[in-house]
Every structure is written in structure tokens, then in C-alpha cells.
Scaffold this motif. Structure first.
Motif, short mmCIF file in Angstrom:
data_model
loop_
_atom_site.label_atom_id
_atom_site.label_comp_id
_atom_site.label_asym_id
_atom_site.label_seq_id
_atom_site.Cartn_x
_atom_site.Cartn_y
_atom_site.Cartn_z
N UNK A 49 -58.39 73.53 -76.71
CA UNK A 49 -59.55 73.30 -75.87
C UNK A 49 -60.72 72.94 -76.77
N UNK A 50 -61.55 72.04 -76.27
CA UNK A 50 -62.64 71.52 -77.08
C UNK A 50 -63.63 70.76 -76.21
N UNK A 51 -64.82 70.53 -76.77
CA UNK A 51 -65.81 69.67 -76.13
C UNK A 51 -65.62 68.29 -76.76
N UNK A 80 -65.44 71.15 -83.11
CA UNK A 80 -64.78 72.44 -82.94
C UNK A 80 -63.62 72.36 -81.93
N UNK A 81 -62.47 72.84 -82.35
CA UNK A 81 -61.26 72.86 -81.52
C UNK A 81 -60.67 74.27 -81.60
N UNK A 82 -60.23 74.77 -80.45
CA UNK A 82 -59.71 76.13 -80.37
C UNK A 82 -58.32 76.11 -79.74
N UNK A 83 -57.44 76.98 -80.23
CA UNK A 83 -56.15 77.15 -79.57
C UNK A 83 -56.38 78.05 -78.36
N UNK A 84 -55.57 77.86 -77.35
CA UNK A 84 -55.70 78.66 -76.14
C UNK A 84 -54.31 78.90 -75.55
N UNK A 85 -54.09 80.07 -74.96
CA UNK A 85 -52.75 80.34 -74.40
C UNK A 85 -52.44 79.51 -73.16
N UNK A 86 -53.46 79.06 -72.44
CA UNK A 86 -53.25 78.21 -71.26
C UNK A 86 -54.51 77.42 -70.97
N UNK A 87 -54.34 76.30 -70.31
CA UNK A 87 -55.47 75.50 -69.86
C UNK A 87 -55.94 76.03 -68.51
N UNK A 88 -57.20 75.78 -68.17
CA UNK A 88 -57.70 76.23 -66.87
C UNK A 88 -56.82 75.72 -65.73
N UNK A 89 -56.70 76.55 -64.68
CA UNK A 89 -55.83 76.23 -63.55
C UNK A 89 -56.58 75.79 -62.30
N UNK A 90 -57.91 75.78 -62.38
CA UNK A 90 -58.71 75.34 -61.24
C UNK A 90 -60.14 75.04 -61.71
N UNK A 125 -64.36 84.55 -75.67
CA UNK A 125 -64.42 83.99 -77.03
C UNK A 125 -63.20 84.42 -77.84
N UNK A 126 -62.79 85.67 -77.70
CA UNK A 126 -61.70 86.19 -78.53
C UNK A 126 -60.33 85.70 -78.14
N UNK A 127 -60.14 85.14 -76.96
CA UNK A 127 -58.80 84.69 -76.59
C UNK A 127 -58.47 83.35 -77.23
N UNK A 128 -59.45 82.68 -77.82
CA UNK A 128 -59.23 81.40 -78.49
C UNK A 128 -59.43 81.56 -79.98
N UNK A 129 -58.69 80.76 -80.76
CA UNK A 129 -58.81 80.78 -82.21
C UNK A 129 -59.29 79.41 -82.66
#
Length: 145
Positions: free
Chosen positions: A76-78, A34-44, A22-26
Motif C-alpha cells: 500500500x502506498x500513496x 513510501x511503500x508499506x507491506x499489508x496483510x490485505x487490501x481494503x475491502x470497501x 500504523x503497526x499493521x504495515x511495515x
């Protein structure tokens, strides 16, 4: 007693992992969902399913990870659908105004522009569409790395 100790540490570890996820996204303002920033998108698939669970996405509102419209951060978001079809020769980005996904042609990319359509939940197989920096896709000839 030994079993109780193991269960305690498993639960504690799971809670700790959840808090870290939870804390790695803002959370970002200005979107219709709801939309969150993320340092990277999933890789798999495993990372994709993990992030989907953390954000509590479901079969109706599928997890998605795309750049913002300025191509300065990954989001990242739903989304409002289970997935988005990404057309051949296009990448996607999320616009704040209206919270809509829009197309970005990748035909001019140096490499990594896909020649087949695919579902957004497979975007990690096409990293050129989620590799950004300095306000551009890194696969663009004009992008300064």
C-alpha cells in the motif's frame, strides 16, 4: 465532568486505533516513495478511505494497494497520481526498480478477470487482482493454493 471523561475516552480510542493501523504495515526500502507491506487490501470504500488517511494520501497522491512484482505480498502506498486506470483484462503490480506500476494480463484467470476498465481506487470490487499466494494470482489455473 462526565463530558470531559467521554471526550478523553474518544481521543484515547482514536489514538489507539491510529497506532494499531500504523503497526499493521511495515515500511519497505528501495522505492521512490513510501511503500508499506499489508496483510490485505481494503475491502470497501470505508476501509479504503481509512487506509488513505493513515498513510496521509491526498488528491494529488492517491492511495493504492497492489501486489509486488513477485506476487508474494500486498503493498500500500500513496502513488504519484490520484488513481491509476486499470485496463480491461489486466491487473497491476508495483515494481521496485523505478517504482513503476506494470500490467499483468488476467485473460488466463479461471475467474475474476474483469471485462471493463476501472480506477485503481475501485480495485476491491475486482478481488482477483489482489488475491495472491505462493508467488501467483490465486485465480491462475497454475497457482497452487
Amino acid at each position: 465532568m462526565r463530558l470531559l471523561t467521554k471526550v478523553f475516552f474518544v481521543v484515547l480510542g482514536s489514538l489507539f486505533a491510529f497506532i494499531l493501523d500504523i503497526n499493521e504495515s511495515k515500511k519497505l526500502d528501495g522505492f521512490k516513495f513510501p511503500v508499506y507491506s499489508t496483510p490485505f487490501c481494503p475491502r470497501d470504500d470505508s476501509e479504503w478511505n481509512n487506509r488513505s488517511s493513515v498513510l496521509r494520501c491526498n488528491k494529488t497522491n492517491g492511495y493504492t494497494c497492489l501486489p509486488n512484482e513477485e506476487l508474494t505480498e500486498l503493498l500500500e502506498f500513496c502513488y504519484t497520481a490520484p488513481f491509476i486506470w486499470i485496463e480491461e483484462g489486466s491487473c497491476l503490480y508495483l515494481k521496485r526498480d523505478g517504482s513503476n506500476v506494470d500490467l499483468y494480463s488476467c485473460h488466463h484467470f479461471i475467474d475474476g478477470c474483469h471485462n471493463t476498465s476501472f480506477q485503481s481506487k475501485r480495485i476491491f470490487e475486482y478481488p482477483a487482482c489482489i488475491s495472491i499466494g505462493n508467488g501467483c494470482f490465486l485465480a491462475e489455473k497454475s497457482c497452487k493454493r
